[in-house]
Scaffold this motif. Sequence first.
Motif, short mmCIF file in Angstrom:
data_model
loop_
_atom_site.label_atom_id
_atom_site.label_comp_id
_atom_site.label_asym_id
_atom_site.label_seq_id
_atom_site.Cartn_x
_atom_site.Cartn_y
_atom_site.Cartn_z
N LEU A 22 31.63 23.92 -48.51
CA LEU A 22 32.86 24.14 -49.25
C LEU A 22 32.56 24.45 -50.72
O LEU A 22 33.16 25.36 -51.31
N ALA A 23 31.61 23.74 -51.31
CA ALA A 23 31.23 23.99 -52.71
C ALA A 23 30.63 25.39 -52.87
O ALA A 23 30.93 26.10 -53.84
N ALA A 24 29.81 25.81 -51.92
CA ALA A 24 29.20 27.14 -52.00
C ALA A 24 30.25 28.24 -51.88
O ALA A 24 30.22 29.23 -52.61
N VAL A 25 31.20 28.07 -50.97
CA VAL A 25 32.27 29.06 -50.81
C VAL A 25 33.14 29.11 -52.06
O VAL A 25 33.50 30.19 -52.54
N ALA A 26 33.49 27.95 -52.60
CA ALA A 26 34.31 27.90 -53.82
C ALA A 26 33.58 28.54 -55.00
O ALA A 26 34.18 29.30 -55.77
N LEU A 27 32.30 28.25 -55.16
CA LEU A 27 31.53 28.83 -56.25
C LEU A 27 31.40 30.34 -56.10
O LEU A 27 31.50 31.08 -57.08
N THR A 28 31.23 30.80 -54.88
CA THR A 28 31.15 32.24 -54.63
C THR A 28 32.47 32.92 -54.98
O THR A 28 32.49 33.96 -55.64
N ALA A 29 33.58 32.33 -54.54
CA ALA A 29 34.90 32.90 -54.84
C ALA A 29 35.15 32.93 -56.34
O ALA A 29 35.63 33.93 -56.89
N TRP A 30 34.82 31.85 -57.03
CA TRP A 30 35.00 31.79 -58.48
C TRP A 30 34.14 32.86 -59.17
O TRP A 30 34.60 33.53 -60.10
N SER A 31 32.92 33.03 -58.72
CA SER A 31 32.02 34.01 -59.31
C SER A 31 32.54 35.43 -59.12
O SER A 31 32.47 36.26 -60.03
N VAL A 32 33.06 35.73 -57.93
CA VAL A 32 33.61 37.07 -57.67
C VAL A 32 34.82 37.33 -58.56
O VAL A 32 34.92 38.39 -59.18
N VAL A 33 35.73 36.37 -58.63
CA VAL A 33 36.93 36.54 -59.46
C VAL A 33 36.54 36.69 -60.93
O VAL A 33 37.05 37.56 -61.64
N ARG A 34 35.61 35.89 -61.40
CA ARG A 34 35.17 35.97 -62.80
C ARG A 34 34.52 37.32 -63.09
O ARG A 34 34.76 37.94 -64.13
N GLY A 35 33.69 37.80 -62.15
CA GLY A 35 33.04 39.09 -62.33
C GLY A 35 34.04 40.23 -62.37
O GLY A 35 33.91 41.16 -63.18
N LEU A 36 35.04 40.17 -61.51
CA LEU A 36 36.06 41.22 -61.51
C LEU A 36 36.90 41.19 -62.78
O LEU A 36 37.28 42.24 -63.30
N ARG A 37 37.21 40.01 -63.28
CA ARG A 37 38.01 39.91 -64.51
C ARG A 37 37.24 40.41 -65.73
O ARG A 37 37.80 41.08 -66.57
N THR A 38 35.97 40.04 -65.83
CA THR A 38 35.20 40.43 -67.02
C THR A 38 34.82 41.90 -66.98
O THR A 38 34.79 42.56 -68.02
N ARG A 39 34.55 42.43 -65.81
CA ARG A 39 34.15 43.82 -65.69
C ARG A 39 35.36 44.73 -65.64
O ARG A 39 35.33 45.86 -66.09
N GLY A 40 36.44 44.26 -65.03
CA GLY A 40 37.66 45.05 -64.93
C GLY A 40 37.46 46.26 -64.03
O GLY A 40 36.71 46.24 -63.08
N GLY A 41 38.17 47.33 -64.36
CA GLY A 41 38.10 48.55 -63.56
C GLY A 41 36.82 49.33 -63.79
O GLY A 41 36.35 50.04 -62.91
N GLU A 42 36.29 49.23 -65.00
CA GLU A 42 35.03 49.96 -65.25
C GLU A 42 33.85 49.13 -64.77
O GLU A 42 34.02 48.19 -64.04
N GLY A 43 32.70 49.44 -65.18
CA GLY A 43 31.52 48.69 -64.77
C GLY A 43 30.72 49.39 -63.70
O GLY A 43 29.91 48.78 -63.03
N ALA A 44 30.97 50.69 -63.54
CA ALA A 44 30.18 51.43 -62.56
C ALA A 44 28.72 51.50 -62.99
O ALA A 44 27.83 51.58 -62.17
N SER A 45 28.50 51.45 -64.31
CA SER A 45 27.15 51.52 -64.84
C SER A 45 27.03 50.56 -66.02
O SER A 45 27.87 50.53 -66.90
N GLU A 46 26.00 49.74 -65.99
CA GLU A 46 25.73 48.82 -67.09
C GLU A 46 24.33 49.09 -67.62
O GLU A 46 23.36 48.93 -66.90
N HIS A 47 24.25 49.51 -68.88
CA HIS A 47 22.97 49.80 -69.53
C HIS A 47 22.15 50.81 -68.74
O HIS A 47 20.93 50.69 -68.62
N GLY A 48 22.84 51.78 -68.16
CA GLY A 48 22.15 52.82 -67.41
C GLY A 48 21.81 52.44 -65.98
O GLY A 48 21.22 53.23 -65.25
N VAL A 49 22.18 51.24 -65.56
CA VAL A 49 21.91 50.79 -64.19
C VAL A 49 23.22 50.89 -63.41
O VAL A 49 24.24 50.34 -63.82
N PRO A 50 23.22 51.57 -62.27
CA PRO A 50 24.45 51.72 -61.49
C PRO A 50 24.82 50.42 -60.76
O PRO A 50 24.59 50.27 -59.56
N ALA A 51 25.43 49.50 -61.50
CA ALA A 51 25.69 48.15 -60.99
C ALA A 51 26.63 48.15 -59.79
O ALA A 51 26.38 47.46 -58.79
#
Length: 119
Positions: A22-51
């Motif tokens: 349960l903790a692993a699933v919750a941490l994964t979900a939180w990480s995905v939501v946080r990543g989507l919020r901070t990156r937003g719609g852009e983020g196809a490339s970060e520092h020249g790396v196609p993230a």
Amino acid sequence: MMNFASPLFVDIVLCTIYVLLLAAVALTAWSVVRGLRTRGGEGASEHGVPARKIALLTLALLLLTLGATWLLGSTAPLTVNGKPFTSAFWLKTSDMLIATPVVLAVVLVAVALWGKVKK
């Protein structure tokens, strides 16, 4: 003499596994939501790396590997505690959970070596 038919502390071990899952699933979900919020719609490339491309390819590789290793898993019965275990679904699933990390580790080493040789 110990009675191995009913091992000691099985309930505690199972509860611990459930809590950690349960903790692993919750941490994964939180990480995905946080990543989507901070990156937003852009983020196809970060520092020249196609993230985004790397993330999507990684997800696709994981899903394909899980599917392939499940399909290729063995259904040969096993003897567990002196009794035959014949559930094809769980036999294939256990093979999948063993083979998938091995396949992904081999792919990881191959990609790392390819990156070193490419430079």
